[in-house]
Design a protein around this motif. Structure first.
Motif, PDB file in Angstrom:
ATOM      1  N   LYS A 294      15.309 -20.140  -7.908  1.00 47.98           N
ATOM      2  CA  LYS A 294      16.042 -20.385  -6.641  1.00 47.98           C
ATOM      3  C   LYS A 294      16.920 -21.569  -6.607  1.00 47.98           C
ATOM      4  O   LYS A 294      17.895 -21.732  -6.355  1.00 47.98           O
ATOM      5  CB  LYS A 294      15.077 -20.588  -5.624  1.00 47.98           C
ATOM      6  CG  LYS A 294      15.500 -20.606  -4.096  1.00 47.98           C
ATOM      7  CD  LYS A 294      14.513 -20.436  -2.890  1.00 47.98           C
ATOM      8  CE  LYS A 294      15.024 -20.555  -1.611  1.00 47.98           C
ATOM      9  NZ  LYS A 294      13.970 -20.408  -0.551  1.00 47.98           N
ATOM     10  N   GLU A 295      16.440 -22.678  -7.138  1.00 43.93           N
ATOM     11  CA  GLU A 295      16.992 -24.055  -7.439  1.00 43.93           C
ATOM     12  C   GLU A 295      18.155 -23.999  -8.361  1.00 43.93           C
ATOM     13  O   GLU A 295      19.144 -24.634  -8.207  1.00 43.93           O
ATOM     14  CB  GLU A 295      16.025 -24.999  -7.811  1.00 43.93           C
ATOM     15  CG  GLU A 295      14.801 -25.394  -6.896  1.00 43.93           C
ATOM     16  CD  GLU A 295      13.871 -26.308  -7.556  1.00 43.93           C
ATOM     17  OE1 GLU A 295      13.603 -26.675  -8.592  1.00 43.93           O
ATOM     18  OE2 GLU A 295      12.948 -26.633  -6.547  1.00 43.93           O
ATOM     19  N   GLY A 296      18.102 -22.877  -9.346  1.00 39.24           N
ATOM     20  CA  GLY A 296      19.104 -22.817 -10.198  1.00 39.24           C
ATOM     21  C   GLY A 296      20.364 -21.678  -9.790  1.00 39.24           C
ATOM     22  O   GLY A 296      21.108 -21.663 -10.441  1.00 39.24           O
ATOM     23  N   GLY A 297      20.118 -21.198  -8.492  1.00 42.43           N
ATOM     24  CA  GLY A 297      21.120 -20.630  -7.959  1.00 42.43           C
ATOM     25  C   GLY A 297      20.965 -19.221  -8.257  1.00 42.43           C
ATOM     26  O   GLY A 297      21.869 -18.462  -8.299  1.00 42.43           O
ATOM     27  N   TYR A 298      19.765 -18.726  -8.910  1.00 48.39           N
ATOM     28  CA  TYR A 298      19.711 -17.390  -9.188  1.00 48.39           C
ATOM     29  C   TYR A 298      18.948 -16.318  -7.999  1.00 48.39           C
ATOM     30  O   TYR A 298      19.104 -15.182  -8.356  1.00 48.39           O
ATOM     31  CB  TYR A 298      18.867 -17.138 -10.555  1.00 48.39           C
ATOM     32  CG  TYR A 298      19.573 -17.834 -11.615  1.00 48.39           C
ATOM     33  CD1 TYR A 298      20.466 -17.428 -12.146  1.00 48.39           C
ATOM     34  CD2 TYR A 298      19.003 -19.134 -12.085  1.00 48.39           C
ATOM     35  CE1 TYR A 298      21.146 -17.984 -13.364  1.00 48.39           C
ATOM     36  CE2 TYR A 298      19.512 -19.787 -13.169  1.00 48.39           C
ATOM     37  CZ  TYR A 298      20.622 -19.241 -13.858  1.00 48.39           C
ATOM     38  OH  TYR A 298      21.175 -19.908 -14.915  1.00 48.39           O
ATOM     39  N   LEU A 299      18.439 -17.077  -7.138  1.00 46.97           N
ATOM     40  CA  LEU A 299      17.949 -16.241  -5.711  1.00 46.97           C
ATOM     41  C   LEU A 299      18.656 -16.665  -4.650  1.00 46.97           C
ATOM     42  O   LEU A 299      19.026 -17.907  -4.330  1.00 46.97           O
ATOM     43  CB  LEU A 299      16.313 -16.633  -5.769  1.00 46.97           C
ATOM     44  CG  LEU A 299      15.565 -15.994  -6.911  1.00 46.97           C
ATOM     45  CD1 LEU A 299      13.915 -16.330  -6.791  1.00 46.97           C
ATOM     46  CD2 LEU A 299      15.625 -14.547  -7.083  1.00 46.97           C
ATOM     47  N   LYS A 300      18.640 -15.853  -3.714  1.00 46.23           N
ATOM     48  CA  LYS A 300      19.380 -16.311  -2.510  1.00 46.23           C
ATOM     49  C   LYS A 300      18.379 -17.386  -1.949  1.00 46.23           C
ATOM     50  O   LYS A 300      17.177 -17.461  -1.774  1.00 46.23           O
ATOM     51  CB  LYS A 300      19.069 -14.952  -1.499  1.00 46.23           C
ATOM     52  CG  LYS A 300      20.114 -13.992  -1.993  1.00 46.23           C
ATOM     53  CD  LYS A 300      19.971 -12.674  -1.043  1.00 46.23           C
ATOM     54  CE  LYS A 300      21.000 -11.374  -1.524  1.00 46.23           C
ATOM     55  NZ  LYS A 300      20.799 -10.258  -0.480  1.00 46.23           N
ATOM     56  N   LYS A 301      18.925 -18.089  -1.018  1.00 46.65           N
ATOM     57  CA  LYS A 301      18.322 -19.340  -0.433  1.00 46.65           C
ATOM     58  C   LYS A 301      17.350 -18.942   0.525  1.00 46.65           C
ATOM     59  O   LYS A 301      16.340 -19.772   0.757  1.00 46.65           O
ATOM     60  CB  LYS A 301      19.735 -20.255   0.331  1.00 46.65           C
ATOM     61  CG  LYS A 301      20.377 -21.083  -0.488  1.00 46.65           C
ATOM     62  CD  LYS A 301      21.366 -21.795   0.030  1.00 46.65           C
ATOM     63  CE  LYS A 301      22.357 -22.591  -0.916  1.00 46.65           C
ATOM     64  NZ  LYS A 301      23.285 -23.438  -0.166  1.00 46.65           N
ATOM     65  N   ASP A 302      17.302 -17.846   1.302  1.00 49.47           N
ATOM     66  CA  ASP A 302      16.381 -17.617   2.427  1.00 49.47           C
ATOM     67  C   ASP A 302      15.259 -16.680   1.784  1.00 49.47           C
ATOM     68  O   ASP A 302      14.391 -16.201   2.408  1.00 49.47           O
ATOM     69  CB  ASP A 302      16.996 -16.705   3.266  1.00 49.47           C
ATOM     70  CG  ASP A 302      17.692 -15.324   2.622  1.00 49.47           C
ATOM     71  OD1 ASP A 302      17.690 -14.985   1.433  1.00 49.47           O
ATOM     72  OD2 ASP A 302      17.961 -14.509   3.694  1.00 49.47           O
TER      73      ASP A 302
ATOM     74  N   THR B  34      18.061  -7.013  -5.001  1.00 49.33           N
ATOM     75  CA  THR B  34      18.285  -7.343  -3.516  1.00 49.33           C
ATOM     76  C   THR B  34      18.098  -8.819  -3.214  1.00 49.33           C
ATOM     77  O   THR B  34      18.197  -9.254  -2.104  1.00 49.33           O
ATOM     78  CB  THR B  34      17.187  -6.730  -2.726  1.00 49.33           C
ATOM     79  OG1 THR B  34      15.891  -6.948  -2.667  1.00 49.33           O
ATOM     80  CG2 THR B  34      17.426  -5.127  -3.172  1.00 49.33           C
ATOM     81  N   ILE B  35      17.346  -9.725  -4.067  1.00 53.06           N
ATOM     82  CA  ILE B  35      17.248 -11.200  -3.639  1.00 53.06           C
ATOM     83  C   ILE B  35      17.952 -12.180  -4.416  1.00 53.06           C
ATOM     84  O   ILE B  35      17.794 -13.152  -4.398  1.00 53.06           O
ATOM     85  CB  ILE B  35      15.672 -11.432  -3.817  1.00 53.06           C
ATOM     86  CG1 ILE B  35      15.174 -11.186  -5.204  1.00 53.06           C
ATOM     87  CG2 ILE B  35      14.825 -10.551  -2.761  1.00 53.06           C
ATOM     88  CD1 ILE B  35      13.766 -11.733  -5.651  1.00 53.06           C
ATOM     89  N   ARG B  36      18.779 -11.448  -5.359  1.00 52.88           N
ATOM     90  CA  ARG B  36      19.574 -12.477  -6.235  1.00 52.88           C
ATOM     91  C   ARG B  36      20.622 -13.030  -5.513  1.00 52.88           C
ATOM     92  O   ARG B  36      21.093 -12.233  -4.452  1.00 52.88           O
ATOM     93  CB  ARG B  36      20.193 -11.723  -7.355  1.00 52.88           C
ATOM     94  CG  ARG B  36      19.254 -11.296  -8.815  1.00 52.88           C
ATOM     95  CD  ARG B  36      20.130 -10.469  -9.604  1.00 52.88           C
ATOM     96  NE  ARG B  36      19.131 -10.075 -10.867  1.00 52.88           N
ATOM     97  CZ  ARG B  36      19.014 -10.841 -11.845  1.00 52.88           C
ATOM     98  NH1 ARG B  36      19.584 -11.928 -12.124  1.00 52.88           N
ATOM     99  NH2 ARG B  36      18.180 -10.491 -12.810  1.00 52.88           N
ATOM    100  N   SER B  37      21.112 -14.171  -5.772  1.00 58.47           N
ATOM    101  CA  SER B  37      22.170 -14.950  -5.003  1.00 58.47           C
ATOM    102  C   SER B  37      23.776 -14.191  -5.421  1.00 58.47           C
ATOM    103  O   SER B  37      23.702 -13.677  -6.603  1.00 58.47           O
ATOM    104  CB  SER B  37      22.296 -16.047  -5.328  1.00 58.47           C
ATOM    105  OG  SER B  37      22.373 -16.661  -6.607  1.00 58.47           O
TER     106      SER B  37
END
Length: 207
Positions: free
Chosen positions: A153-161, A204-207
């Motif tokens: 998530k911190e690396g931008g690979y997952l959505k923020k929510d 579905t959860i990737r950014s």
């Protein structure tokens, strides 16, 4: 007067005996279940005496508890969490490990299922000591998975929510579900369907 020169050797022998017993017990219990094997069965797979066994483990339950804490818990982490640290995107690592450890496994290996899940199904409902240790091992796995998902998530690979704790629970549950389904179906091809479903979840959860 204590002969201190002999103490380190004695300690090493005790450690080696414990390791030998746990290694033998792991395979016997993994392939035959905890309740399906006896102390004699396990001792028979070692070079030790029954007295040496009971010196290490006063009861069979003590052996089972140690097996969870000293073998299965760290083994699960080393197989499913530690390798993820090599990936910039942990999601790629999760999928790669699934393919390596389950997708490429031989049917003869998959038929035994997951050592951790097997004990959860067999012993958690009937013994409090087992239940506590198995819960601890599962939470240790989930904690490690959550840490890697937070990194994603911190690396931008997952959505923020994305709730990384919930996602970690789901991913670990999926791992155990893979083993359970493949063990029950005895059909390695079923892996592809399960793997594709997990890939869709990640999509579905990737950014």
């Amino acid at each position: 007067m204590v002969d201190r020169k002999k103490s380190p050797k004695k300690t090493r022998n005790l450690e080696e005996s414990r390791k030998e017993i746990l290694e033998a017990a792991f395979w016997e219990i993994f392939t035959r279940s905890f309740q399906g094997v006896s102390v004699d069965d396990i001792v028979g797979k070692t070079s030790l005496t029954k007295g040496a066994f009971y010196h290490q483990f006063p009861t069979k339950l003590d052996l089972g508890y140690a097996l969870v804490d000293e073998v299965i818990k760290p083994m699960t982490y080393s197989r499913w969490i530690d390798p993820l640290k090599e990936y910039e995107n942990p999601i790629e690592g999760i999928l790669a490990q699934l393919k390596n450890l389950i997708g490429k496994a031989k049917p003869s290996e998959l038929r035994y299922g997951c050592p951790l899940n097997n004990l959860v199904q067999e012993m958690a409902p009937v013994d409090k000591g087992f239940k506590e240790r198995l819960e601890n091992a599962l939470n240790y796995w989930i904690d490690g998975m959550e840490k890697e998902l937070k990194r994603a998530k911190e690396g931008g690979y997952l959505k923020k929510d994305v709730n990384t704790r919930q996602a970690a629970h789901f991913v670990v549950m999926a791992h155990e579900g893979f083993y359970g389904m493949l063990k029950a179906l005895d059909d390695p091809k079923a892996f592809d369907a399960l793997y594709d479903s997990l890939k869709r979840y990640f999509a579905t959860i990737r950014s």
